[in-house]
Design an enzyme around this catalytic site. Structure first.
Site, short mmCIF file in Angstrom:
data_model
loop_
_atom_site.label_atom_id
_atom_site.label_comp_id
_atom_site.label_asym_id
_atom_site.label_seq_id
_atom_site.Cartn_x
_atom_site.Cartn_y
_atom_site.Cartn_z
N TYR A 1 -4.51 -21.90 9.43
CA TYR A 1 -4.54 -22.56 8.13
C TYR A 1 -4.74 -24.06 8.39
CZ TYR A 1 -3.07 -18.47 5.49
OH TYR A 1 -3.03 -17.22 4.89
N HIS B 1 0.48 -14.58 -6.49
CA HIS B 1 0.90 -15.24 -5.24
C HIS B 1 2.26 -14.73 -4.75
CE1 HIS B 1 1.28 -18.44 -2.27
NE2 HIS B 1 2.50 -18.67 -2.73
#
Length: 604
Positions: free
Chosen positions: A231, A415
């Protein structure tokens, strides 16, 4: 019409002429042309980290079918076999495959197959891989096409194609073969998995404003690590004068061709700080200890993209507001690089392009957070295949915050963190369940995007919205707490709507009173080292989490009163006592979705 048997259908095509190969060599173009003539869009996603193996598809909602075209790179052998299919979580065992194979006589065909938990391929008694075609590319490579119904009504062996995430699985192996039955997944020389949203909504074309600026939020020559998952965060200052209000009306991906197979998903966050605050221009791993603390304010989602996603276009009457005298001009790009091949030497400058206009539309769009409060009061016991938590946006909150005409929800981003497997939001009015706002039965935290709804949802004052998340903690040794860390958990649905109102957060958690009573019960009746005086996180980590104790905790959550966050965009709560509020009860549930399975013979 009488259905042909598996043996009849499997020998329907031969490698015959160069003409056939040329036609399929241009098949991506042909698919685009064919779909364009029928008004359908062609979607595509890479199937490997090179991008040379890819899948194209079109959706026909009238016939409820998906037409697939898979391209496999490499010269290989004329006797190679190829498999494309689907599984619940991306595993090659327990999957549903359409297999193209060539027998020892050179006859080629396609079979509908399935794999058991040991990875052994079996031919399905019912054949549902339809409209099969296959050919070689010039210079090597293979293309195969087939059509699958959303619902084949073969509940035992076939995958049900639904809204939300689909895990596409594929394999390539060598031949010749005398039969497909009995092949093992382990015998494939190459295989992989890709997550996509197959069933894209059919949305009308929206014309861009005459005056529009493009803001490219791009990574800057990132040396992609030779690691499976990275990430990467990149902070930048918006290169546009936003001292007065603008609107974002569209965003899309900008992917470098060499990175097409490794850029998995991306998000753009606004840095929520005072207009004069300077945010460090950090570029590096998102979870690095070297990441400046000041960049942690970059957490309000502005745009999100995942593999296979089309450009996100706002309704013609609305746009997401950006800018103004109090606007902080720093934003952050987060890129998830998926590099399972551990390739080295890749350099990437991909990102997201924002379309921004000063000619603001009639309505500002807004974002409301639904689900669970970010708090350690909600927790998930370890070693469980499935544990559910629900967050409530109760009727009392929408009654005081939503205008009488209601709001129109057109988009949604679901999410959770690493253990989430399924999310959905129910819409309730006066005890009656209405059609769901969004659902993803095969959710993955590694595949997040803002998705347009198939049909906008009108939410009125007094409506309730219940967001439920399913979690799998079989690989966790300790309890998982709610919170912000990637190893903590969340349960959120960010809904995009217009016209913008003051309500920004409508979320819940177990009431403080009920949680203290539960810890007191554990101490007094089960001799666990819990106490109302200890911190919540300490209390959750003290017990031994047996299956029975986990089940009781779930019942406590289901029956508890709520601590509500009914918050304005300023962070202040709407007036009222939001502690110990009753949860929403669904009195009249919707029937399951109708299926067209009459006359379909059952699986043998």
């Amino acid at each position: 019409m009488k259905k042909r048997s598996a043996s009849q259908r499997s020998f329907g095509h031969r490698w015959t002429t160069v003409v056939a190969a040329v036609v399929v060599f241009l098949s991506a173009t042909c698919l685009v042309g064919h779909a364009g003539a029928e008004g359908r869009r062609v979607y595509t996603a890479p199937l490997d980290d090179t991008g040379r193996t890819a899948v194209y598809w079109t959706v026909d909602y009238g016939s409820r079918t998906v037409k697939f075209e898979a391209h496999f790179a490499g010269s290989g052998s004329p006797f190679d076999w190829f498999a494309v299919g689907f599984s619940d979580r991306g595993n090659h065992s327990g999957a549903d495959f359409c297999v193209m194979w060539v027998d020892w006589k050179g006859v080629t065909g396609m079979l509908d197959t399935w794999t058991n938990d040991a990875g052994r391929i079996s031919v399905d008694e019912r054949q549902d891989c339809e409209e099969f075609n296959v050919a070689r590319f010039h210079g090597g490579g293979t293309a195969l096409t087939f059509t699958r119904k959303f619902d084949t009504c073969d509940d035992d062996r076939d995958y049900l194609i639904q809204d939300g995430t689909t895990h596409i699985v594929w394999m390539v192996g060598g031949g010749p073969l005398f039969a497909v039955e009995g092949l093992l997944v382990s015998q494939a020389r190459a295989k992989g998995m890709q997550r996509v949203q197959l069933l894209k909504p059919e949305t009308p074309q929206v014309k861009l404003p005459d005056k529009v600026s493009k803001i490219d939020v791009l990574a800057s020559k990132v040396n992609i690590p030779a690691e499976e998952t990275t990430y990467w965060c990149h902070v930048m200052k918006v290169p546009l004068d936003l001292s007065f209000k603008h609107q974002i009306v569209r965003f899309e991906s900008v992917i470098e061709e060499s990175s097409r197979g490794v850029v998995h998903h991306m998000e753009v966050f606004h840095c929520e700080a005072n207009a004069n605050s300077r945010i460090p221009l950090y570029s590096g791993p998102c979870f690095s200890e070297k990441r400046p603390y000041k960049t942690q304010v970059c957490k309000k989602v502005m745009a999100a993209w995942a593999m296979g996603a089309a450009p996100f276009v706002y309704p013609e009457e609305a746009g997401l507001p950006i800018g103004g005298p109090d606007f902080n001009s720093y934003i952050m790009l987060e890129v998830h690089y998926n590099n399972p091949g551990l390739r080295k030497g890749m350099v990437d400058s991909s990102g997201i392009r924002l379309y921004v206009t000063p000619n603001v539309r009639k309505y500002d769009a807004g974002v409301i957070e639904l689900g669970l409060e970010y708090t350690d009061k909600m927790a998930i016991p370890p070693k469980l295949e499935d544990f559910t938590l629900s967050g409530y946006c109760i009727a009392e909150c929408t009654a005081v915050s939503i205008p009488s005409a209601g709001i129109e929800i057109f988009g949604s981003q679901l999410h959770t963190h690493l253990t989430g497997t399924k999310i959905y939001t129910k819409h309730v009015r006066d005890g009656q369940e209405l059609p769901e706002l969004n659902r993803d039965n095969h959710y993955s935290t590694h595949f997040q995007e803002i998705r347009l709804l198939h049909k906008p949802v009108r939410v009125l004052p007094g409506d309730a919205l219940i967001t439920t998340c399913h979690y799998n903690t079989e690989n966790r040794q300790n309890i998982t707490l709610g919170g912000f860390s990637i190893t903590d958990e969340m349960c959120v649905n960010y809904v995009y709507y217009y016209p913008k109102i003051d309500l920004e957060v409508c979320k819940s958690s177990i009431s403080d009173q009920n949680l203290k009573s539960y810890f007191k019960f554990l101490n007094e009746w089960e001799r666990q080292r819990t106490s109302p005086e200890q911190a919540v996180s300490v209390n959750y980590n003290e017990p031994e989490w047996t299956p029975m104790r986990s089940q009781v905790l779930h019942q406590v959550y289901e029956q508890s009163t709520l601590s509500m966050q009914c918050n304005r965009s300023t962070g202040e709560r709407f007036p009222g006592d939001w502690e110990n509020r009753p949860s929403t009860k669904v009195l009249y549930t919707l029937p399951p979705p109708a299926r067209s399975c009459s006359g379909v013979p059952p699986s043998l």
